[in-house]
Design an enzyme around this catalytic site. Structure first.
Site, short mmCIF file in Angstrom:
data_model
loop_
_atom_site.label_atom_id
_atom_site.label_comp_id
_atom_site.label_asym_id
_atom_site.label_seq_id
_atom_site.Cartn_x
_atom_site.Cartn_y
_atom_site.Cartn_z
N SER A 1 -38.54 -5.14 5.26
CA SER A 1 -37.50 -5.94 5.89
C SER A 1 -36.97 -5.19 7.12
CB SER A 1 -36.40 -6.28 4.88
OG SER A 1 -35.54 -7.28 5.37
N GLU B 1 -44.26 -10.97 8.42
CA GLU B 1 -43.63 -11.78 7.37
C GLU B 1 -42.20 -12.05 7.81
OE1 GLU B 1 -41.01 -10.76 5.05
OE2 GLU B 1 -40.69 -8.92 6.20
N HIS C 1 -40.87 -11.07 1.50
CA HIS C 1 -39.68 -11.22 0.66
C HIS C 1 -40.03 -12.06 -0.57
CE1 HIS C 1 -37.80 -9.67 4.29
NE2 HIS C 1 -36.67 -9.53 3.62
#
Length: 356
Positions: free
Chosen positions: A149, A253, A323
């Protein structure tokens, strides 16, 4: 030389570094630190009893139990666990001031007794500490860094500035069960050259209904893997911390972004010329990436086709990372082979030093 030949040359040079003697590697144009196109510097393999330090370089931890759960998780994996000074800190929505969070990262790498650095969580804030990190010191104290992230900016910056290989995978307070534990042990403790492929859920169906992938452009490609979260990576554009994507395998992502924003981020990468010479692309999950309001929307697949199809390089989407619960571990800065038809990404050699 055309683009495909150029990319193959880069990939061949990067792969060759895995088999060179230390002296030859240091002199190689693909040696880490001498070229942004080269394979990265491997951290040492972890073993049971090693010490890991939990740090919070981004958002504040909302519940102290999240840190304690992360600590207990790595104790269950067989490690001694230390906590960074400011893992419980709070400065607005960050886990401390920029200086405090940078100090925690610097101290974790500088401490000879620490074998790995684990991010407790992501969120936002790593970009703010990049100018405060001691890259010369970190380069001399290469060790495993794990997170994802917002940790995307930290991993890519460390690759650019030090040539260090780090690992895009579960944070300390992510979901850790047998799948994640086995991934960690295989790649970081046993030094296996793992392969990422989506698995079939336990479904009583004739065909796979979940975890499906889509091939945008078929074929195979080899190169150093970089990238991570699309939003965070794009925020590094135009900075000294953005990786050179030429000849690279780009992994992406995202989470919680409307589709038009995914369009916007990919447009920025395209307009900046960063997609022109990538060797291949793998897009993981875009979790909770839904259409916004208005009269209608493109689908994610249409957006991917628009930006990736004209590149003509091996590309597939829906890979099992991001995620999601079962988030594969992938190396930033290490050489991989992407097979867009088989929907796999395979490490070309161990991503950690398996011998002293």
């Amino acid at each position: 030389m055309d683009r495909r030949s150029f990319i193959k040359t880069l990939a061949a040079g990067a792969v060759a570094t895995q088999f060179m003697s230390p002296a030859k590697l240091a002199a190689s144009p693909f040696a880490a630190g001498s070229s942004a196109l080269g394979a990265g510097r491997l951290p040492k393999r972890l073993k049971a009893g090693d010490t890991v330090r939990m740090v919070a370089p981004a958002s504040a931890v909302q519940d102290r139990h999240h840190v304690l759960i992360a600590k207990e998780t790595f104790e269950q994996l067989g490690f001694k666990v230390q906590l960074g000074e400011h893992v419980f800190g709070r400065y607005g929505y960050l886990s401390g001031t920029d200086q405090q969070r940078a100090e925690d990262v610097n101290k974790a790498f500088a401490d000879d007794k620490v074998d790995a650095v684990i991010a407790v969580r992501g969120g936002w804030g790593c970009n703010r500490i990049l100018p405060l990190l001691d890259y010369d010191m970190i380069k001399q104290n290469n060790k495993v860094l794990l997170g994802y992230s917002d940790i995307t900016s930290l991993m890519n910056a460390l690759y650019v500035k030090t040539g260090m290989v780090s690992f895009h995978g579960p944070n300390g307070y992510s979901y850790w069960a047998d799948f994640q534990a086995q991934q960690f042990k295989d790649m970081l403790m046993e030094g296996k050259a793992t392969t990422m492929r989506n698995y079939k859920e336990k479904e009583e169906t004739l065909t796979m209904m979940t975890n499906r992938t889509t091939t945008v452009n078929g074929g195979k490609a080899q190169g150093v893997m970089v990238g991570g979260n699309l939003t965070v990576l794009t925020s590094l554009c135009g900075t000294p911390y953005f990786p050179d994507l030429r000849g690279k395998i780009l992994m992406l992502e995202d989470v919680g972004e409307n589709i038009y924003r995914i369009d916007r981020f990919l447009s920025q990468l395209q307009l900046a010329g960063h997609l022109d010479d990538v060797a291949g692309i793998v897009f993981g999950h875009c979790t909770e990436c839904d259409p916004g309001g208005g009269f209608g929307s493109f689908t994610l697949h249409e957006i991917f086709e628009h930006y990736f199809k004209p590149l003509g390089v091996p590309t597939y989407t829906g890979a099992q990372f991001g995620h999601i619960r079962d988030n594969h571990i992938l190396p930033v800065g290490h050489v991989v082979e992407l097979d867009a038809d088989a929907a796999t990404v395979s490490l070309l050699g161990s991503a950690v030093k398996t011998v002293a």
